[in-house]
Design a protein around this motif. Structure first.
Motif, PDB file in Angstrom:
ATOM      1  N   GLY A 199       0.787  -1.234   0.000  1.00 15.22           N
ATOM      2  CA  GLY A 199       0.000   0.000   0.000  1.00 15.22           C
ATOM      3  C   GLY A 199       0.817   1.280   0.000  1.00 15.22           C
ATOM      4  O   GLY A 199       0.270   2.373   0.114  1.00 15.22           O
ATOM      5  N   LYS A 226       3.858   1.354  -4.653  1.00 18.18           N
ATOM      6  CA  LYS A 226       4.913   0.815  -5.539  1.00 18.18           C
ATOM      7  C   LYS A 226       4.388   0.661  -6.972  1.00 18.18           C
ATOM      8  O   LYS A 226       4.998   1.178  -7.911  1.00 18.18           O
ATOM      9  CB  LYS A 226       5.402  -0.558  -5.026  1.00 18.18           C
ATOM     10  N   SER A 227       3.235  -0.005  -7.095  1.00 24.92           N
ATOM     11  CA  SER A 227       2.698  -0.243  -8.443  1.00 24.92           C
ATOM     12  C   SER A 227       2.348   1.082  -9.110  1.00 24.92           C
ATOM     13  O   SER A 227       2.620   1.278 -10.300  1.00 24.92           O
ATOM     14  CB  SER A 227       1.443  -1.110  -8.382  1.00 24.92           C
ATOM     15  N   THR A 228       1.785   1.999  -8.340  1.00 28.73           N
ATOM     16  CA  THR A 228       1.398   3.288  -8.919  1.00 28.73           C
ATOM     17  C   THR A 228       2.626   4.033  -9.433  1.00 28.73           C
ATOM     18  O   THR A 228       2.588   4.625 -10.513  1.00 28.73           O
ATOM     19  CB  THR A 228       0.665   4.142  -7.859  1.00 28.73           C
ATOM     20  N   ASP A 275       3.487  13.284  -0.772  1.00 31.71           N
ATOM     21  CA  ASP A 275       2.504  14.373  -0.684  1.00 31.71           C
ATOM     22  C   ASP A 275       1.838  14.415   0.688  1.00 31.71           C
ATOM     23  O   ASP A 275       1.113  15.351   1.000  1.00 31.71           O
ATOM     24  CB  ASP A 275       1.432  14.214  -1.778  1.00 31.71           C
ATOM     25  N   GLY A 313       3.218   9.096  -6.826  1.00 24.19           N
ATOM     26  CA  GLY A 313       2.800   8.411  -8.047  1.00 24.19           C
ATOM     27  C   GLY A 313       1.330   8.669  -8.299  1.00 24.19           C
ATOM     28  O   GLY A 313       0.541   8.821  -7.364  1.00 24.19           O
TER      29      GLY A 313
HETATM   30  P1  GDP Z   1       1.412  -1.056  -3.512  1.00 28.11           P
HETATM   31  O1  GDP Z   1       0.680  -2.080  -2.690  1.00 28.11           O
HETATM   32  O2  GDP Z   1       2.646  -0.603  -2.838  1.00 28.11           O
HETATM   33  O3  GDP Z   1       1.656  -1.505  -4.926  1.00 28.11           O
HETATM   34  O4  GDP Z   1       0.481   0.241  -3.553  1.00 28.11           O
HETATM   35  P2  GDP Z   1      -0.495   0.778  -4.714  1.00 28.11           P
HETATM   36  O5  GDP Z   1       0.281   1.331  -5.844  1.00 28.11           O
HETATM   37  O6  GDP Z   1      -1.488  -0.304  -5.007  1.00 28.11           O
HETATM   38  O7  GDP Z   1      -1.194   2.008  -3.962  1.00 28.11           O
HETATM   39  C1  GDP Z   1      -1.990   1.861  -2.823  1.00 28.11           C
HETATM   40  C2  GDP Z   1      -2.882   3.080  -2.657  1.00 28.11           C
HETATM   41  O8  GDP Z   1      -2.090   4.232  -2.429  1.00 28.11           O
HETATM   42  C3  GDP Z   1      -3.747   3.380  -3.878  1.00 28.11           C
HETATM   43  O9  GDP Z   1      -5.017   3.767  -3.437  1.00 28.11           O
HETATM   44  C4  GDP Z   1      -3.043   4.547  -4.562  1.00 28.11           C
HETATM   45  O10 GDP Z   1      -3.939   5.409  -5.230  1.00 28.11           O
HETATM   46  C5  GDP Z   1      -2.422   5.276  -3.370  1.00 28.11           C
HETATM   47  N1  GDP Z   1      -1.190   5.962  -3.750  1.00 28.11           N
HETATM   48  C6  GDP Z   1      -0.247   5.496  -4.585  1.00 28.11           C
HETATM   49  N2  GDP Z   1       0.751   6.376  -4.686  1.00 28.11           N
HETATM   50  C7  GDP Z   1       0.419   7.442  -3.893  1.00 28.11           C
HETATM   51  C8  GDP Z   1       1.050   8.678  -3.565  1.00 28.11           C
HETATM   52  O11 GDP Z   1       2.137   8.993  -4.040  1.00 28.11           O
HETATM   53  N3  GDP Z   1       0.399   9.511  -2.698  1.00 28.11           N
HETATM   54  C9  GDP Z   1      -0.785   9.193  -2.141  1.00 28.11           C
HETATM   55  N4  GDP Z   1      -1.340  10.052  -1.317  1.00 28.11           N
HETATM   56  N5  GDP Z   1      -1.398   8.042  -2.427  1.00 28.11           N
HETATM   57  C10 GDP Z   1      -0.822   7.174  -3.283  1.00 28.11           C
END
Ligand code: GDP
Length: 416
Positions: free
Chosen positions: A51, A54-56, A186, A238
């Motif tokens: 969460g 990373k993927s974003t 952010d 991201g």
């Molecule tokens: P992962 O599990 O690390 O791959 O995380 P995800 O990319 O699935 O992101 C998890 C959540 O965090 C999603 O709801 C994204 O929209 C949110 N998110 C991703 N990047 C950012 C960021 O840079 N800032 C904020 N505030 N939220 C983010």
């Protein structure tokens, strides 16, 4: 050459500028053409809690779409998701592989969180190492999966690194280039971010964790790279959404109070990361992976199987000599093992023999005992038989006597 030019000037000879490339000046162009034809490959490992974005971030960097569904926090162990992409920019092909941790930091046992990552990095080195050891190597079509850079996502707590961050970083810093990132930057104010950045750097230094330093030995990039080193860890954001800012559509996160523009350097370090990772230092990251980290792995593995460059007398050893010594050692070891086996076999045979003899003795004793009992029984029976015979004889005798007596009595009565 400058000397020729001077001579030409002195002798007042007319110089002609060449219209095209000529001679070995063309060498770099040959290399460029060959590289473009072959295409490039780049492997990124993203480590960070579930969460953290990373993927974003990967999607934002490469304009890909890797976010299928949100990851769960209840996985029993860490897995590595491997996503290959075939990207093209102009006439340059990039074979990108993004490896992302799934479930990292969700386990009670910290070792279970970082061990799969260490094993994965080593496994890629091992695959390359095995290819190198082959007699018939085929690097032309070998897909190199060694990790060139690890993007380590730090939670934007504003406090400090977590114990798991330190443990993981410590166990991979000798295996891979690490670029630390403050995720979801952010969510931290500008002042807090600066303090957080220096806190993280101090913690990394005090724990002896080596992170990747952008190289400053090339004049063209030295200044930019050294200023980028000052910005580490990069505070990244991201986002795949586009929002309208003025007349332009930009990638950004829309908040009630305004828009955070991902590609605005005043808002976050996303552009810095992208430039450093993809424009300026990609080749350096690959070079360091091969010459420093893979080299160390290779050395360790060769030493483990007994290869060294110098012998006990500090004299260089050839591969042939090492092979001969190893073969001799192996032969001796085989002989030792054979002797040991023979000895063990003989001992077991002797043990069995003694056991058999003891069993035989026991049987013999049992047999003798039974024989004795049987003899005693026979004697007893014979005695009883003799007594019975005697009794029978007595009985017949008594019977004969009584018959005689009876005849006498009858004769007497008749007489009377
Ligand atoms: P992962 O599990 O690390 O791959 O995380 P995800 O990319 O699935 O992101 C998890 C959540 O965090 C999603 O709801 C994204 O929209 C949110 N998110 C991703 N990047 C950012 C960021 O840079 N800032 C904020 N505030 N939220 C983010």
């Amino acid at each position: 050459t400058p000397k020729d030019e001077d001579t030409q000037k002195e002798e007042n000879i007319r110089c002609l500028t060449m219209l095209g490339h000529f001679g070995f000046e063309c060498l770099p162009h040959q290399l460029v053409n060959k590289s473009i034809q072959q295409g490039f490959s780049f492997n990124i490992l993203c480590v960070g809690e579930t969460g953290l974005g990373k993927s974003t971030l990967i999607d934002t960097l490469f304009n890909t779409n890797s976010r299928e569904k949100k990851s769960s926090h209840f996985r029993p162990n860490v897995e590595l998701k491997i996503q290959p992409y075939q990207l093209q920019e102009g006439n340059v092909q990039l074979k990108l592989t993004v490896v992302t941790t799934v479930g990292y930091g969700d386990q009670m046992n910290k070792e279970a969180s970082y061990q799969p990552i260490v094993s994965y990095i080593d496994a890629q080195f091992e695959a390359y190492f095995q290819e190198e050891l082959k007699i018939k190597r085929s690097f032309a079509d070998y897909h190199d999966t060694r990790i060139h850079v690890c993007l380590y996502f730090i939670a934007p707590t504003g406090h400090s690194l977590k114990a798991l961050d330190l443990l993981t970083l410590k166990s991979i810093d000798s295996k891979v280039n690490i670029i630390p990132l403050i995720a979801k930057a952010d969510t931290i104010s500008k002042n807090d971010l600066q303090a957080f950045k220096s806190k993280i750097m101090n913690e990394l230094i005090s724990n002896g964790i080596q992170i990747y330093q952008f190289p400053t030995d090339d004049k063209t990039t030295a200044q930019m790279n050294s200023s980028m080193n000052e910005h580490l860890p990069f505070a990244v954001v991201g986002c795949m959404d586009e929002v309208k800012v003025g007349k332009r559509m930009v990638r950004g996160r829309l908040y009630p109070w305004g828009v955070l523009q991902v590609e605005n350097e005043n808002h976050c370090d996303f552009v810095k990361l992208r430039d450093m990772l993809l424009c300026t230092n990609t080749e350096h990251l690959k070079e360091v992976t091969h010459t420093k980290y893979y080299e160390a792995y290779r050395r360790r593995q060769l030493q483990k199987i007994g290869f060294t460059d110098v012998g006990p007398d500090n004299q260089p050893l050839s591969l042939q000599e090492i092979y001969e010594t190893k073969r001799k050692e192996f032969h001796e070891q085989c002989q030792r093992e054979e002797e040991e086996l023979k000895h063990k076999f003989m001992q077991r045979v002797m043990e069995k023999e003694i056991a058999f003899k003891e069993a035989e003795k026991e049987l013999q004793e049992k047999f003798e005992h039974l024989k004795r009992i049987q003899q005693e029984e026979t004697i007893k029976l014979e005695e009883e038989k003799r007594k019975l015979d005697e009794e029978i004889m007595n009985f017949y005798k008594m019977k004969a006597d009584s018959e005689t007596l009876q005849t006498q009595v009858c004769t007497n009565i008749k007489k009377d």
